[in-house]
Design a protein around this motif. Sequence first.
Motif, PDB file in Angstrom:
ATOM      1  N   MET A  50     122.474 -57.810 -31.528  1.00  0.00           N
ATOM      2  CA  MET A  50     123.472 -58.140 -32.550  1.00  0.00           C
ATOM      3  C   MET A  50     124.530 -57.042 -32.635  1.00  0.00           C
ATOM      4  O   MET A  50     125.731 -57.318 -32.738  1.00  0.00           O
ATOM      5  CB  MET A  50     122.800 -58.318 -33.914  1.00  0.00           C
ATOM      6  CG  MET A  50     121.743 -59.411 -34.009  1.00  0.00           C
ATOM      7  SD  MET A  50     122.339 -61.077 -33.643  1.00  0.00           S
ATOM      8  CE  MET A  50     121.744 -61.287 -31.958  1.00  0.00           C
ATOM      9  N   PHE A  51     124.085 -55.788 -32.573  1.00  0.00           N
ATOM     10  CA  PHE A  51     125.020 -54.659 -32.600  1.00  0.00           C
ATOM     11  C   PHE A  51     125.942 -54.695 -31.383  1.00  0.00           C
ATOM     12  O   PHE A  51     127.167 -54.534 -31.508  1.00  0.00           O
ATOM     13  CB  PHE A  51     124.259 -53.333 -32.620  1.00  0.00           C
ATOM     14  CG  PHE A  51     123.572 -53.029 -33.919  1.00  0.00           C
ATOM     15  CD1 PHE A  51     123.519 -53.950 -34.951  1.00  0.00           C
ATOM     16  CD2 PHE A  51     122.967 -51.806 -34.114  1.00  0.00           C
ATOM     17  CE1 PHE A  51     122.872 -53.670 -36.142  1.00  0.00           C
ATOM     18  CE2 PHE A  51     122.320 -51.502 -35.303  1.00  0.00           C
ATOM     19  CZ  PHE A  51     122.277 -52.440 -36.318  1.00  0.00           C
ATOM     20  N   PHE A  52     125.343 -54.879 -30.216  1.00  0.00           N
ATOM     21  CA  PHE A  52     126.127 -54.855 -28.980  1.00  0.00           C
ATOM     22  C   PHE A  52     127.160 -55.979 -28.955  1.00  0.00           C
ATOM     23  O   PHE A  52     128.319 -55.766 -28.564  1.00  0.00           O
ATOM     24  CB  PHE A  52     125.199 -54.964 -27.774  1.00  0.00           C
ATOM     25  CG  PHE A  52     125.936 -55.100 -26.462  1.00  0.00           C
ATOM     26  CD1 PHE A  52     126.515 -53.992 -25.868  1.00  0.00           C
ATOM     27  CD2 PHE A  52     126.046 -56.337 -25.845  1.00  0.00           C
ATOM     28  CE1 PHE A  52     127.204 -54.114 -24.661  1.00  0.00           C
ATOM     29  CE2 PHE A  52     126.732 -56.470 -24.641  1.00  0.00           C
ATOM     30  CZ  PHE A  52     127.316 -55.360 -24.051  1.00  0.00           C
ATOM     31  N   SER A 157     115.400 -58.120 -41.680  1.00  0.00           N
ATOM     32  CA  SER A 157     116.193 -57.535 -40.597  1.00  0.00           C
ATOM     33  C   SER A 157     116.777 -58.599 -39.677  1.00  0.00           C
ATOM     34  O   SER A 157     117.965 -58.564 -39.342  1.00  0.00           O
ATOM     35  CB  SER A 157     115.333 -56.555 -39.786  1.00  0.00           C
ATOM     36  OG  SER A 157     114.873 -55.499 -40.594  1.00  0.00           O
ATOM     37  N   ALA A 158     115.933 -59.558 -39.265  1.00  0.00           N
ATOM     38  CA  ALA A 158     116.388 -60.567 -38.309  1.00  0.00           C
ATOM     39  C   ALA A 158     117.398 -61.526 -38.940  1.00  0.00           C
ATOM     40  O   ALA A 158     118.458 -61.782 -38.366  1.00  0.00           O
ATOM     41  CB  ALA A 158     115.188 -61.348 -37.770  1.00  0.00           C
ATOM     42  N   VAL A 159     117.072 -62.047 -40.113  1.00  0.00           N
ATOM     43  CA  VAL A 159     117.984 -62.995 -40.764  1.00  0.00           C
ATOM     44  C   VAL A 159     119.268 -62.276 -41.181  1.00  0.00           C
ATOM     45  O   VAL A 159     120.378 -62.815 -41.025  1.00  0.00           O
ATOM     46  CB  VAL A 159     117.312 -63.651 -41.980  1.00  0.00           C
ATOM     47  CG1 VAL A 159     118.300 -64.531 -42.735  1.00  0.00           C
ATOM     48  CG2 VAL A 159     116.122 -64.484 -41.531  1.00  0.00           C
ATOM     49  N   GLY A 162     121.342 -61.438 -37.998  1.00  0.00           N
ATOM     50  CA  GLY A 162     121.826 -62.685 -37.418  1.00  0.00           C
ATOM     51  C   GLY A 162     122.915 -63.323 -38.259  1.00  0.00           C
ATOM     52  O   GLY A 162     123.911 -63.831 -37.732  1.00  0.00           O
ATOM     53  N   LEU A 163     122.756 -63.279 -39.581  1.00  0.00           N
ATOM     54  CA  LEU A 163     123.774 -63.851 -40.460  1.00  0.00           C
ATOM     55  C   LEU A 163     125.081 -63.085 -40.349  1.00  0.00           C
ATOM     56  O   LEU A 163     126.162 -63.689 -40.329  1.00  0.00           O
ATOM     57  CB  LEU A 163     123.276 -63.842 -41.905  1.00  0.00           C
ATOM     58  CG  LEU A 163     124.299 -64.337 -42.938  1.00  0.00           C
ATOM     59  CD1 LEU A 163     124.505 -65.842 -42.794  1.00  0.00           C
ATOM     60  CD2 LEU A 163     123.850 -63.997 -44.353  1.00  0.00           C
ATOM     61  N   PHE A 164     125.007 -61.765 -40.302  1.00  0.00           N
ATOM     62  CA  PHE A 164     126.234 -60.968 -40.184  1.00  0.00           C
ATOM     63  C   PHE A 164     127.002 -61.364 -38.930  1.00  0.00           C
ATOM     64  O   PHE A 164     128.216 -61.576 -38.980  1.00  0.00           O
ATOM     65  CB  PHE A 164     125.897 -59.480 -40.158  1.00  0.00           C
ATOM     66  CG  PHE A 164     127.111 -58.589 -40.180  1.00  0.00           C
ATOM     67  CD1 PHE A 164     127.534 -58.002 -41.362  1.00  0.00           C
ATOM     68  CD2 PHE A 164     127.840 -58.337 -39.020  1.00  0.00           C
ATOM     69  CE1 PHE A 164     128.655 -57.184 -41.391  1.00  0.00           C
ATOM     70  CE2 PHE A 164     128.957 -57.526 -39.030  1.00  0.00           C
ATOM     71  CZ  PHE A 164     129.366 -56.948 -40.226  1.00  0.00           C
ATOM     72  N   LEU A 165     126.299 -61.453 -37.788  1.00  0.00           N
ATOM     73  CA  LEU A 165     126.986 -61.815 -36.553  1.00  0.00           C
ATOM     74  C   LEU A 165     127.544 -63.231 -36.625  1.00  0.00           C
ATOM     75  O   LEU A 165     128.650 -63.490 -36.132  1.00  0.00           O
ATOM     76  CB  LEU A 165     126.042 -61.674 -35.365  1.00  0.00           C
ATOM     77  CG  LEU A 165     126.666 -61.969 -34.001  1.00  0.00           C
ATOM     78  CD1 LEU A 165     127.842 -61.047 -33.735  1.00  0.00           C
ATOM     79  CD2 LEU A 165     125.626 -61.839 -32.888  1.00  0.00           C
ATOM     80  N   PRO A 201     122.797 -66.942 -33.851  1.00  0.00           N
ATOM     81  CA  PRO A 201     122.092 -65.734 -34.315  1.00  0.00           C
ATOM     82  C   PRO A 201     121.290 -65.951 -35.597  1.00  0.00           C
ATOM     83  O   PRO A 201     120.175 -65.435 -35.734  1.00  0.00           O
ATOM     84  CB  PRO A 201     123.238 -64.732 -34.535  1.00  0.00           C
ATOM     85  CG  PRO A 201     124.327 -65.199 -33.637  1.00  0.00           C
ATOM     86  CD  PRO A 201     124.239 -66.684 -33.657  1.00  0.00           C
ATOM     87  N   THR A 202     121.851 -66.722 -36.531  1.00  0.00           N
ATOM     88  CA  THR A 202     121.128 -66.984 -37.782  1.00  0.00           C
ATOM     89  C   THR A 202     119.888 -67.824 -37.528  1.00  0.00           C
ATOM     90  O   THR A 202     118.811 -67.561 -38.097  1.00  0.00           O
ATOM     91  CB  THR A 202     122.042 -67.698 -38.788  1.00  0.00           C
ATOM     92  OG1 THR A 202     123.184 -66.878 -39.057  1.00  0.00           O
ATOM     93  CG2 THR A 202     121.307 -67.967 -40.085  1.00  0.00           C
ATOM     94  N   ILE A 203     120.001 -68.833 -36.663  1.00  0.00           N
ATOM     95  CA  ILE A 203     118.856 -69.674 -36.330  1.00  0.00           C
ATOM     96  C   ILE A 203     117.765 -68.843 -35.659  1.00  0.00           C
ATOM     97  O   ILE A 203     116.570 -68.995 -35.941  1.00  0.00           O
ATOM     98  CB  ILE A 203     119.289 -70.844 -35.429  1.00  0.00           C
ATOM     99  CG1 ILE A 203     120.243 -71.774 -36.193  1.00  0.00           C
ATOM    100  CG2 ILE A 203     118.090 -71.624 -34.921  1.00  0.00           C
ATOM    101  CD1 ILE A 203     120.840 -72.878 -35.343  1.00  0.00           C
ATOM    102  N   ALA A 204     118.171 -67.942 -34.772  1.00  0.00           N
ATOM    103  CA  ALA A 204     117.193 -67.061 -34.122  1.00  0.00           C
ATOM    104  C   ALA A 204     116.499 -66.169 -35.142  1.00  0.00           C
ATOM    105  O   ALA A 204     115.283 -65.948 -35.068  1.00  0.00           O
ATOM    106  CB  ALA A 204     117.886 -66.212 -33.057  1.00  0.00           C
TER     107      ALA A 204
END
Length: 273
Positions: A50-52, A157-159, A162-165, A201-204
């Motif tokens: 997500m950062f990259f 962390s994951a949600v 992922g939401l930010f991206l 990303p959010t779904i992941a």
Amino acid sequence: MIVTGITHKYLRLRTHWSVNVYNFQQYATFIEAEPATVPTSILIVFVGIMFFLTFAIEFAIASLRCHSVRDRLIHAFNAVGTIAEGFCYTSMLTDAGKFYVDEPRPDFLSRCLGADALTADPTNVITPSFDSNGHIICTQNLTDDAYLAFPSGHASSAVGSGLFLSLYLLWNISSRRSALNLASPFLRTTRNFLTAICFTPTIAGLYIAATRVADGRHSPADITAGAFLGTLVNAVWFVRLYTHDRSMRYRAAKHAVPQDDLFLFDAPKDQDL
């Protein structure tokens, strides 16, 4: 790190969430937690991706407006720094919640009594021993992790990341229309497809959160609280990035700063894809 260290010290000094003669049966559903579908190492890789992606996309879009590599890097590091801040605050608040609530994990009895003790009786009747105060007597050495169920760190962390991206990608497609107008015709004609991809990303992140329940490591309430916390914190940090961009555009318009120096994304009002 300082906050986490102090909290760990506080955790050792306080009394854990009581598992006693009245409530121990609620932990008898999960005999033993399954191996983690998404271990912590994979979660770290997911957040790193997500950062990259945030850095790479911001740098690529900046190249459409900024001729200087230095300016492109400034915009890219500003974007990735914002998502990193959101991740750090999410982790800190998640740890604080874990240490304060101190809730046992769903597989607490198998950690406390041992999985063999729970499966020895074919009738699956669990009869642990209790002390004079009614608290369960564990036959296994418990670590602090047995009491760190609420909220789920994987979910927050994951949600959150992922939401930010997802919000960042949607922002680039909808509000930063001039960037797409300058890009290839392929991007302009596949806008609806790109919009759908933005939710990946959010779904992941939601999938990673759901695996924690399927693995018996968290309850639905744990991952719901974690997902809500990650969503709230990262939405606030995305708004911060968005308002910072608007502030830059306002100063550019007020002082007539060249577009090569400041990032101006909005297309003219009469311009459409």
